[in-house]
Design a protein around this motif. Structure first.
Motif, PDB file in Angstrom:
ATOM      1  N   GLU A 196       0.834  -1.203   0.000  1.00 29.57           N
ATOM      2  CA  GLU A 196       0.000   0.000   0.000  1.00 29.57           C
ATOM      3  C   GLU A 196       0.865   1.247   0.000  1.00 29.57           C
ATOM      4  O   GLU A 196       0.584   2.224  -0.717  1.00 29.57           O
ATOM      5  N   ILE A 197       1.945   1.201   0.800  1.00 29.06           N
ATOM      6  CA  ILE A 197       2.867   2.347   0.833  1.00 29.06           C
ATOM      7  C   ILE A 197       3.509   2.539  -0.543  1.00 29.06           C
ATOM      8  O   ILE A 197       3.636   3.668  -1.042  1.00 29.06           O
ATOM      9  N   ARG A 204       1.756   8.890  -5.964  1.00 27.84           N
ATOM     10  CA  ARG A 204       2.283  10.248  -5.801  1.00 27.84           C
ATOM     11  C   ARG A 204       3.221  10.612  -6.949  1.00 27.84           C
ATOM     12  O   ARG A 204       3.127  11.703  -7.535  1.00 27.84           O
ATOM     13  N   LYS A 205       4.123   9.669  -7.292  1.00 26.27           N
ATOM     14  CA  LYS A 205       5.048   9.921  -8.388  1.00 26.27           C
ATOM     15  C   LYS A 205       4.303  10.058  -9.712  1.00 26.27           C
ATOM     16  O   LYS A 205       4.656  10.904 -10.540  1.00 26.27           O
ATOM     17  N   GLN A 210       2.325  13.325 -13.911  1.00 26.95           N
ATOM     18  CA  GLN A 210       1.190  13.821 -14.673  1.00 26.95           C
ATOM     19  C   GLN A 210       1.131  15.340 -14.625  1.00 26.95           C
ATOM     20  O   GLN A 210       0.876  16.000 -15.638  1.00 26.95           O
ATOM     21  N   ASP A 211       1.399  15.890 -13.416  1.00 30.01           N
ATOM     22  CA  ASP A 211       1.439  17.354 -13.288  1.00 30.01           C
ATOM     23  C   ASP A 211       2.538  17.934 -14.158  1.00 30.01           C
ATOM     24  O   ASP A 211       2.364  18.983 -14.809  1.00 30.01           O
ATOM     25  N   GLU A 212       3.694  17.240 -14.175  1.00 24.80           N
ATOM     26  CA  GLU A 212       4.815  17.715 -14.987  1.00 24.80           C
ATOM     27  C   GLU A 212       4.466  17.641 -16.465  1.00 24.80           C
ATOM     28  O   GLU A 212       4.779  18.560 -17.235  1.00 24.80           O
ATOM     29  N   ILE A 213       3.810  16.520 -16.842  1.00 24.97           N
ATOM     30  CA  ILE A 213       3.386  16.375 -18.236  1.00 24.97           C
ATOM     31  C   ILE A 213       2.388  17.468 -18.607  1.00 24.97           C
ATOM     32  O   ILE A 213       2.459  18.061 -19.694  1.00 24.97           O
TER      33      ILE A 213
END
Length: 354
Positions: A196-197, A204-205, A210-213
């Motif tokens: 789960e971690i 998160r990565k 996705q945010d970076e893309i």
């Protein structure tokens, strides 16, 4: 376990408990006249004392505690043996060695003869039977009622202990398996927690990527808009304006205008000027740094290469621009296609003004 196993166990229990029940019914093994035998060839006292002496009672206890029965029939065994054990323990028993009187029917001597002789040889009875004339109805057995009771109770306790011990062992086995299962469950829980971690870290990565893309996509979109706008401005800068106030910024197009107006004709230039010098002159006329000398020379040679494929293609793509530009400056003048100023200049040079 099958039904046949249960039947077999019940038979063993009946044979085993018969010794205890008979001992209770005979007043601790002292009164045998009222107890009937189970075997046609033996009386009750013969079966009892022979079974105690030769280990039959002990073998029955061992058979009852056979492994297949222990794990399935503890309840049935306890219900049969616990009451007997309590009765034996509570009864008053005479202690010390007793000469126990036992009887047979003389008329049935032949039926019991084999058993009697065997019991005589085994020192269970101490009356020596020498011949068929030596027949009597009463025999004697030396026995200690308290010792016999102890022996019977010991057999019962041994059976119950084996079942209890087996049950405890089974419980311990189950508890051990439960602990193992708990350890496995804990290990799986830890693995699930770790997974789960890892999933959270991957999520998160992935979100960061996705945010970076998204950011790069937006940046590329803005760059594309800027590039598109720049291309549009360049295209507009390269096109001829439709009014006399719009300058021609495309150096090659400006050279083409000079060519169409006749100013690149080699015949009008001083023969002493080299191509390079002509290019410098044209470069200055065209606005200094707006076109390099190398480009000016290349364009000069191109537009003097009459009949070349590159010149024909360029004229096909740009001749209308010259015509439209001239019409925008002199709207009251007709400029038919192919009848430009250079034609007039050539006609003037030959002395044939048009």
């Amino acid at each position: 376990m099958s039904y046949e196993d249960l039947k077999r166990l019940n038979t063993l229990l009946s044979d085993f408990t018969w010794f205890c029940q008979t001992f209770l019914q005979t007043g601790t093994g002292l009164e045998w006249d009222a107890i009937g035998g189970r075997d046609y060839f033996a009386t009750a006292w013969m079966e009892f004392f022979k079974g105690i002496k030769d280990g039959t009672y002990h073998r029955l206890a061992e058979a009852i505690t056979d492994a297949p029965y222990i794990s399935h029939f503890r309840k049935e065994v306890e219900e049969r043996l616990n009451p007997l054990l309590a009765q034996l323990d509570a009864m008053e028993v005479e202690q010390g060695l007793h000469k126990i009187k036992v009887r047979i029917e003389v008329g049935k001597f032949e039926r019991h003869e084999k058993m009697l002789k065997q019991m005589s040889r085994d020192n269970i009875i101490f009356d020596i039977i020498r011949d068929d004339d030596d027949i009597r109805d009463t025999y004697f057995i030396d026995g200690d009622p308290d010792e016999i009771r102890s022996y019977l109770m010991h057999g019962i306790r041994e059976v119950l202990d084996r079942y209890t011990s087996a049950e405890q062992a089974r419980i311990r086995e189950i508890e051990s398996r439960l602990k193992e299962m708990e350890a496995v469950i804990q290990e799986k829980t830890n693995l699930l927690s770790t997974r789960e971690i890892l999933h959270q870290d991957l999520d998160r990565k992935a979100k960061e990527q996705q945010d970076e893309i998204t950011a790069l996509t937006e940046r590329n979109r803005r760059l594309e808009e800027m590039l598109s706008k720049y291309r549009q401005e360049e295209e507009e800068a390269g096109n001829v304006g439709m009014d006399e106030s719009a300058p021609i910024k495309d150096g090659k197009l400006r050279m083409y205008f000079l060519y169409k107006l006749g100013f690149l004709d080699n015949s009008i230039w001083n023969e002493g000027l080299t191509y390079g010098q002509r290019a410098r002159v044209l470069r200055k006329i065209l606005g200094g740094n707006t076109i390099t000398q190398v480009s000016a020379l290349r364009y000069y040679k191109l537009f003097n290469a009459t009949g070349s494929t590159e010149l024909k293609q360029y004229e096909s793509d740009n001749e209308h621009k010259v015509l439209d530009y001239l019409k925008s400056i002199c709207p009251d003048t007709d400029f038919p296609k192919g009848k430009f100023v250079n034609n007039i200049m050539k006609g003037t040079k030959r002395g044939q003004p048009q």
